[in-house]
Design an enzyme around this catalytic site. Structure first.
Site, PDB file in Angstrom:
ATOM      1  N   CYS A  73       0.876  -1.184   0.000  1.00 37.55           N
ATOM      2  CA  CYS A  73       0.000   0.000   0.000  1.00 37.55           C
ATOM      3  C   CYS A  73       0.910   1.229   0.000  1.00 37.55           C
ATOM      4  O   CYS A  73       1.580   1.496   1.009  1.00 37.55           O
ATOM      5  CB  CYS A  73      -0.890  -0.024   1.232  1.00 37.55           C
ATOM      6  SG  CYS A  73      -1.931   1.441   1.371  1.00 37.55           S
ATOM      7  N   CYS A 226      -4.741   5.894  -4.906  1.00 38.01           N
ATOM      8  CA  CYS A 226      -4.117   4.592  -4.615  1.00 38.01           C
ATOM      9  C   CYS A 226      -2.638   4.733  -4.983  1.00 38.01           C
ATOM     10  O   CYS A 226      -2.294   4.897  -6.160  1.00 38.01           O
ATOM     11  CB  CYS A 226      -4.794   3.512  -5.452  1.00 38.01           C
ATOM     12  SG  CYS A 226      -4.028   1.885  -5.277  1.00 38.01           S
TER      13      CYS A 226
HETATM   14  N1  LIG Z   1      -6.478  -2.124  -2.339  1.00 46.21           N
HETATM   15  C1  LIG Z   1      -5.090  -2.507  -2.555  1.00 46.21           C
HETATM   16  C2  LIG Z   1      -4.269  -2.299  -1.273  1.00 46.21           C
HETATM   17  C3  LIG Z   1      -4.158  -0.827  -0.908  1.00 46.21           C
HETATM   18  C4  LIG Z   1      -3.358  -0.086  -1.945  1.00 46.21           C
HETATM   19  C5  LIG Z   1      -3.536   1.409  -1.977  1.00 46.21           C
HETATM   20  N2  LIG Z   1      -4.339   2.008  -0.978  1.00 46.21           N
HETATM   21  C6  LIG Z   1      -2.207   2.132  -2.121  1.00 46.21           C
HETATM   22  O1  LIG Z   1      -2.059   3.260  -1.636  1.00 46.21           O
HETATM   23  O2  LIG Z   1      -1.311   1.547  -2.812  1.00 46.21           O
HETATM   24  C7  LIG Z   1      -5.012  -3.998  -2.935  1.00 46.21           C
HETATM   25  O3  LIG Z   1      -5.846  -4.784  -2.482  1.00 46.21           O
HETATM   26  O4  LIG Z   1      -4.064  -4.342  -3.673  1.00 46.21           O
END
Ligand SMILES: N[C@H](CCC[C@H](N)C(=O)O)C(=O)O
Length: 321
Positions: A73, A226
């Site tokens: 993340c 993200c």
């Molecule tokens: N939902 C993502 C994880 C969080 C990634 C995101 N919040 C970031 O800042 O990279 C997954 O299941 O791969």
């Protein structure tokens, strides 16, 4: 059991951060689902766990709002980086994640006095099996149209190391999110392409060093930003000659970050630079499997961040005019 949490965000991607003494017997999945409920204190996009590590300064685990655990993340790692650096009173640290120990560093503010950190994004793979994604007669997917996904949008699949499907789109797909919503919801439900789901991002080129990215996150849905998706989008934008600069400003619905993309001996090196903002401090009581919020102290930093967000929103208005 009384638990202290910090609510944090990176580019508007909001998390509760819990420093656990060890892989507690707490039910983190149940905790994440309750904390991320939008009807309680505005919810959050996930739960960041900061744990001791034998091989680094600390270990980060990431639980999505639906209780699924992710391998990485980017926005969350910036918040963990700040937490660990301030606790150890250092400006650089090493954080253990599911597949790699990643370097993190305090940086000069990206906007006014915003607390800013850079984080390494790694490992990277274009092998469909690393997501996993299954496409007939393909081992990789590079900027190609897949009729089952879209007749118009070229997609690239990459893991960093969580899974991403990156589409380069024109403005109409940013102004109207229904296509992205439909495709992402399909690929994150029972389907033959992405059995573990996938983060789906639509990228609008802006200039030779600026892009806009909106992401429908696996395990969450549409988020303000993200971090891994924005970095993966910057990488694809360089590879497809959509941008030409190695330091790309990535705008998103929650603000903006910078992504550094460099290549040496055919190896890509990625870094994500952006805010790590504290929203507030929360005391909760964990009674049985139920969370009760006991106390909350809001931080002043959000006011500062709102100015950064307005700057990014104005940029987006100028882009999509
Ligand atoms: N939902 C993502 C994880 C969080 C990634 C995101 N919040 C970031 O800042 O990279 C997954 O299941 O791969």
């Amino acid at each position: 059991m009384k638990v202290q949490l910090v609510k944090v965000h990176g580019s508007g991607n909001t998390f509760y951060l819990y420093e656990a003494l060890y892989d507690d017997k707490l039910d983190f999945v149940n905790m994440a689902k309750q904390l991320c409920d939008p009807s309680i204190n505005g919810g959050a996009d996930g739960l960041l766990l900061v744990l001791p590590s034998d091989i680094a300064d600390a270990k980060m685990r990431v639980i999505n709002a639906d209780g699924s655990e992710a391998s990485m993340c980017g926005n969350g790692l910036r918040c963990v980086a700040r937490h660990v650096c301030e606790k150890l009173e250092v400006d650089e640290a090493l954080i253990e994640t599911m597949h790699a120990c990643l370097a993190v560093k305090k940086e000069a503010p990206i906007f006014e006095q915003l607390p800013t950190y850079s984080v390494e994004i790694s490992p990277i793979s274009f092998e469909l099996s690393s997501l996993p994604m299954f496409l007939e007669d393909k081992l990789e997917l590079h900027h190609e149209r897949i009729p089952a996904f879209s007749e118009e949008i070229p997609f690239t699949a990459v893991s960093v190391p969580n899974p991403h499907l990156i589409g380069i789109v024109d403005k109409k797909y940013i102004e109207n999110t229904s296509h992205q919503q439909q495709l992402a919801a399909f690929l994150n439900s029972d389907n033959d392409y992405c059995p573990d789901g996938v983060n789906v991002s639509y990228v609008l080129p802006i200039s030779n060093n600026e892009i806009f990215v909106r992401t429908y996150e696996r395990g969450v849905g549409f988020t303000n930003a993200c971090g891994t998706a924005m970095t993966a989008s910057a990488l694809i934008s360089i590879m497809e000659n959509i941008v030409s600069d190695n330091l790309i400003t990535v705008y998103n619905p929650g603000g903006f970050v910078q992504c550094s993309v460099t290549q040496y001996n055919d190896k890509w090196t990625l870094a994500l630079i952006g805010n790590a903002t504290i929203v507030g401090y929360y005391d909760i009581e964990y009674i049985g499997n139920k969370i009760e919020f006991i106390n909350c102290v809001m931080s002043e930093e959000q006011v500062q961040y709102d100015k950064c967000n307005i700057f990014a929103e104005n940029k987006l208005i100028s882009i999509t005019k």
